[in-house]
Design a protein around this motif. Sequence first.
Motif, PDB file in Angstrom:
ATOM      1  N   PRO A 166      63.122  33.799 -21.671  1.00  0.00           N
ATOM      2  CA  PRO A 166      62.858  34.980 -21.490  1.00  0.00           C
ATOM      3  C   PRO A 166      62.172  34.690 -23.353  1.00  0.00           C
ATOM      4  O   PRO A 166      62.553  33.734 -24.202  1.00  0.00           O
ATOM      5  N   ARG A 167      61.543  35.927 -23.774  1.00  0.00           N
ATOM      6  CA  ARG A 167      61.912  35.996 -24.457  1.00  0.00           C
ATOM      7  C   ARG A 167      63.100  36.138 -25.558  1.00  0.00           C
ATOM      8  O   ARG A 167      63.733  37.510 -25.609  1.00  0.00           O
ATOM      9  N   LEU A 168      63.120  36.006 -27.213  1.00  0.00           N
ATOM     10  CA  LEU A 168      64.522  35.648 -27.514  1.00  0.00           C
ATOM     11  C   LEU A 168      64.738  36.888 -28.948  1.00  0.00           C
ATOM     12  O   LEU A 168      63.568  36.912 -29.567  1.00  0.00           O
ATOM     13  N   GLU A 169      65.853  37.279 -29.122  1.00  0.00           N
ATOM     14  CA  GLU A 169      65.599  37.951 -30.234  1.00  0.00           C
ATOM     15  C   GLU A 169      66.823  37.486 -31.321  1.00  0.00           C
ATOM     16  O   GLU A 169      68.152  37.350 -30.780  1.00  0.00           O
ATOM     17  N   THR A 170      67.506  37.477 -32.397  1.00  0.00           N
ATOM     18  CA  THR A 170      67.950  37.467 -33.156  1.00  0.00           C
ATOM     19  C   THR A 170      68.983  38.279 -33.209  1.00  0.00           C
ATOM     20  O   THR A 170      68.421  39.567 -33.636  1.00  0.00           O
ATOM     21  N   ARG A 171      70.393  37.780 -32.943  1.00  0.00           N
ATOM     22  CA  ARG A 171      71.287  39.358 -33.489  1.00  0.00           C
ATOM     23  C   ARG A 171      72.095  38.349 -34.211  1.00  0.00           C
ATOM     24  O   ARG A 171      72.669  36.751 -34.317  1.00  0.00           O
ATOM     25  N   GLY A 201      72.680  33.789 -23.889  1.00  0.00           N
ATOM     26  CA  GLY A 201      72.348  33.963 -25.703  1.00  0.00           C
ATOM     27  C   GLY A 201      72.746  32.486 -26.064  1.00  0.00           C
ATOM     28  O   GLY A 201      73.666  31.532 -25.193  1.00  0.00           O
ATOM     29  N   THR A 253      75.345  34.324 -35.979  1.00  0.00           N
ATOM     30  CA  THR A 253      73.991  34.979 -35.640  1.00  0.00           C
ATOM     31  C   THR A 253      73.440  34.115 -34.399  1.00  0.00           C
ATOM     32  O   THR A 253      74.298  32.917 -33.382  1.00  0.00           O
ATOM     33  N   LEU A 291      71.159  33.832 -30.746  1.00  0.00           N
ATOM     34  CA  LEU A 291      69.557  34.516 -29.872  1.00  0.00           C
ATOM     35  C   LEU A 291      70.493  34.754 -28.300  1.00  0.00           C
ATOM     36  O   LEU A 291      70.886  34.495 -27.694  1.00  0.00           O
ATOM     37  N   MET A 292      69.977  36.094 -28.165  1.00  0.00           N
ATOM     38  CA  MET A 292      69.714  37.187 -27.065  1.00  0.00           C
ATOM     39  C   MET A 292      68.302  37.494 -26.644  1.00  0.00           C
ATOM     40  O   MET A 292      67.362  37.448 -26.824  1.00  0.00           O
ATOM     41  N   PRO A 293      68.247  36.959 -25.209  1.00  0.00           N
ATOM     42  CA  PRO A 293      67.230  37.602 -24.535  1.00  0.00           C
ATOM     43  C   PRO A 293      66.787  39.134 -24.620  1.00  0.00           C
ATOM     44  O   PRO A 293      68.000  39.778 -24.968  1.00  0.00           O
ATOM     45  N   ALA A 294      66.024  39.280 -25.286  1.00  0.00           N
ATOM     46  CA  ALA A 294      65.447  40.592 -25.902  1.00  0.00           C
ATOM     47  C   ALA A 294      65.282  41.817 -24.157  1.00  0.00           C
ATOM     48  O   ALA A 294      65.289  40.979 -23.358  1.00  0.00           O
TER      49      ALA A 294
END
Length: 396
Positions: A235-240, A327, A391, A393-396
């Motif tokens: 899946p598209r990942l986003e940085t948190r 994540g 930091t 990476l989590m599925p957007a």
Amino acid sequence: MPLVTAAALIVAAGRGSRASGSGLPPKQYAPLAGRPVLTHAIAAFHAVPEIQRIAVVIHPDDAELYADCVRLAPDRLLAPVIGGATRQESVRLGLEALSADAPDLVLIHDAARPLVSPDTIQGVLDALRNHEGALAAQPVADTLKRAHGDGTVSDTLSRNGLWQAQTPQGFRFALIRAAHARAAADGRDDFTDDAALAEWAGLGVALVASPRRNFKITTQEDLAMAENLLRSNEPRLETRTGTGFDVHAFCEGDHVWVGGVRIAHDKGLSAHSDGDAPLHALTDALLGAIGEGDIGQHFPPSDPRWKGAASHIFLADAAQRVATRGGRIVNVDLTILCETPRIGPHRDAIRGRVAEILGLDVARVSVKATTTERLGFTGRGEGLAAMAAATVLMPA
């Protein structure tokens, strides 16, 4: 017949090295999209609620490799079973280990098939409601040729009705255990899969259509193909990012816990748990990154279960929460604030311990230490504080 309980038996005792390369660990421990091959297989079965228990059969030489695979183990994973000289013997030993609390159904799976889907697993389970056995399989699509000894074509075989066997292969537990015991007593050790043994024992086995991606990793080319498939389906990942802060006062004692490392000191730390401020701060940083509150919500100090508890429990729980939500932890950064004890001599040990708890490469763990120039409560030697950042990476 009511079907109440189901277990998975994952066979990971083989020595195959063609996929991982000479001198490297067996293929079930080869890295695949950031995790060992075996870890992917375990996760697939853990994703099916009807599978109440998961047992893995391993080679006696692989205890450390296996421990690394299951550092963040799902709650339904049992202690590993030591396998035998052949796959057939390893399965039999696994079945014997499960018999102490025998399930109604068992699904037997090769660890080298990491791309098995929960839908395929569920399909085999569903087929067992009406059959004694069932296996995932793929209809043969290619034209089949029989060869002479010199490598030339002898004749063409009809592919009508032919299927390529995969795993999982599921059975009524009592029936397949009895079949394995009978085969061992008869000296039969030549069955290439459990469905063949079941057929020999007279059990009815149903075919369950399974996608081609449920292939067995045998070579490095297979491993590369599996890597591409997983990466393409990510899946598209986003940085948190998340931050945490914790402080504990000094009290009477002879040691402190700092980042999972016991450090001799002329004082202790006052806390409900072991008072490991850096691990508490890092736990909060991970929980903050995924929006799951703070350490006090999940491990309240009012709960006597956590009195004196080792703080690595809290950090491992936060890491598991990240993994459960799909994540991945990218890096963590700790800053420890105190006049004493000196942190520098213990920095590498702390980095290693944090990396071990989180299942990270130590290069992804930073540990810094500083004083507050004799200012404030830390400067007066009244306590120890820690700041953390994480930091993920989590599925957007």
